[in-house]
Design an enzyme around this catalytic site. Structure first.
Site, PDB file in Angstrom:
ATOM      1  N   VAL A   1       0.441  -1.344   0.094  1.00  0.00           N
ATOM      2  CA  VAL A   1       0.041   0.267  -0.015  1.00  0.00           C
ATOM      3  C   VAL A   1       1.301   1.009   0.287  1.00  0.00           C
ATOM      4  CG1 VAL A   1      -1.753  -0.435   0.869  1.00  0.00           C
ATOM      5  CG2 VAL A   1      -0.412  -0.117   2.282  1.00  0.00           C
TER       6      VAL A   1
ATOM      7  N   SER B   1      -6.326   4.598  15.390  1.00  0.00           N
ATOM      8  CA  SER B   1      -6.105   3.456  16.669  1.00  0.00           C
ATOM      9  C   SER B   1      -6.572   4.598  17.745  1.00  0.00           C
ATOM     10  CB  SER B   1      -4.521   3.491  16.722  1.00  0.00           C
ATOM     11  OG  SER B   1      -4.133   2.406  18.086  1.00  0.00           O
TER      12      SER B   1
ATOM     13  N   TYR C   1       4.067   5.780  16.108  1.00  0.00           N
ATOM     14  CA  TYR C   1       2.789   4.753  14.859  1.00  0.00           C
ATOM     15  C   TYR C   1       1.256   5.878  16.073  1.00  0.00           C
ATOM     16  CZ  TYR C   1      -1.007   1.058  15.597  1.00  0.00           C
ATOM     17  OH  TYR C   1      -2.102   0.232  15.331  1.00  0.00           O
TER      18      TYR C   1
ATOM     19  N   ALA D   1       1.601   8.840  16.180  1.00  0.00           N
ATOM     20  CA  ALA D   1       1.798  10.015  14.845  1.00  0.00           C
ATOM     21  C   ALA D   1       1.362   9.272  13.466  1.00  0.00           C
ATOM     22  CB  ALA D   1       3.604  11.474  14.778  1.00  0.00           C
ATOM     23  N   SER D   2       1.830   8.859  13.124  1.00  0.00           N
ATOM     24  CA  SER D   2       0.816   7.821  12.275  1.00  0.00           C
ATOM     25  C   SER D   2      -0.580   7.612  12.136  1.00  0.00           C
ATOM     26  CB  SER D   2       1.663   6.890  11.679  1.00  0.00           C
ATOM     27  OG  SER D   2       1.680   5.275  11.926  1.00  0.00           O
ATOM     28  N   LYS D   3      -0.668   7.014  13.142  1.00  0.00           N
ATOM     29  CA  LYS D   3      -2.550   6.638  13.347  1.00  0.00           C
ATOM     30  C   LYS D   3      -3.219   8.174  13.025  1.00  0.00           C
ATOM     31  CE  LYS D   3      -2.392   2.484  12.588  1.00  0.00           C
ATOM     32  NZ  LYS D   3      -3.751   2.146  11.293  1.00  0.00           N
TER      33      LYS D   3
END
Length: 251
Positions: A58, A135, A148, A150-152
């Site tokens: 992706v 999340s 993680y 920050a990305s979510k």
């Protein structure tokens, strides 16, 4: 109420294992035709039990576009995208290496952009639904999971933005924030020593009102995923749904 998704054509990324595999199985059981995409699959696939399986990274926008075009043709159209694909990296925040930061943003944030944009191209004429995976970490932040988290967080904000932008095309865009026991969670637990694990389990028991631990994807998450993919959710968009035993209180 079997058959709630009869005739629906659905793409599920991250469909090889864990939550993704549970969602694929749940959709097939409800009568949908499903394309399961994952880096673990080969470039070719078969279609047993109404499932098309294809390799897809992706984070690679060109590959996403090519694979989506192929599987949408095989499915005979597209009604729903469920973007489950995600990775997690943990450790002291001040020491996050570029490789870990880039990995979680490439898959979790850029992957959301890539898959949503590819789905939009197929949904914009007739409408449909997109369900992203955020999340709890992306809402409250979790120590030693800053990359993680920050990305979510990016996933949740992206979802709210495109839900407004794509509403005129009759496309709903929502996110879920599941707290499910998966292989990724087993990996996290494996990084803890015995004392840390005991503290973690005690914390989970105290903070998750229902059951005191993470949920089962097939039993606890799939029912909501079926609803959000169905016609009954046509007036719901731009939302983030915690499925976590009451752990996160959305405001």
């Amino acid at each position: 109420m079997a058959g709630q998704l009869d005739g629906k054509r659905i793409i599920v990324t991250g469909g090889a294992q864990g939550i993704g595999a549970a969602v694929v199985a749940g959709y097939v059981a409800e009568g949908a035709r499903v394309a399961a995409l994952d880096r673990q699959f080969g470039t070719a696939g078969t279609t047993p039990d109404h499932i098309v399986r294809r390799h897809c990274d992706v984070s690679d926008r060109a590959e996403v576009t090519t694979v989506f075009d192929e599987v949408v043709s095989l499915l005979g159209g597209l009604d729903v995208l469920v973007n489950v694909a995600g990775v997690e990296r943990g450790g002291p925040s001040a020491e996050i290496p570029d490789s870990d930061w880039d990995a979680v943003f490439d898959i979790n944030a850029k992957g959301t952009r890539n898959t949503n944009a590819a789905a939009f191209a197929h949904l914009k004429d007739a409408g449909g639904a997109i369900i992203n995976f955020g999340s709890r970490s992306g809402i409250v932040g979790v120590p030693e999971q800053a990359a993680y988290s920050a990305s979510k967080a990016a996933v949740h904000v992206w979802t709210r933005a495109v839900a407004q932008e794509w509403a005129p095309y009759n496309i709903t865009v929502n996110a879920v924030a599941p707290a499910m026991w998966t292989g990724m969670y087993d990996d996290y637990r494996g990084r803890l020593n015995a004392e840390e694990l005991a503290r973690h389990d005690a914390m989970m028991s105290a903070q998750i009102p229902i059951g005191g631990k993470l949920g089962n994807p097939a039993m606890d998450l799939v029912p909501l995923m079926v609803f959000l993919a169905g016609d009954g959710a046509h007036f719901i968009s731009g939302q983030s749904f915690p499925v976590d035993g009451g752990w996160l209180h959305m405001r």
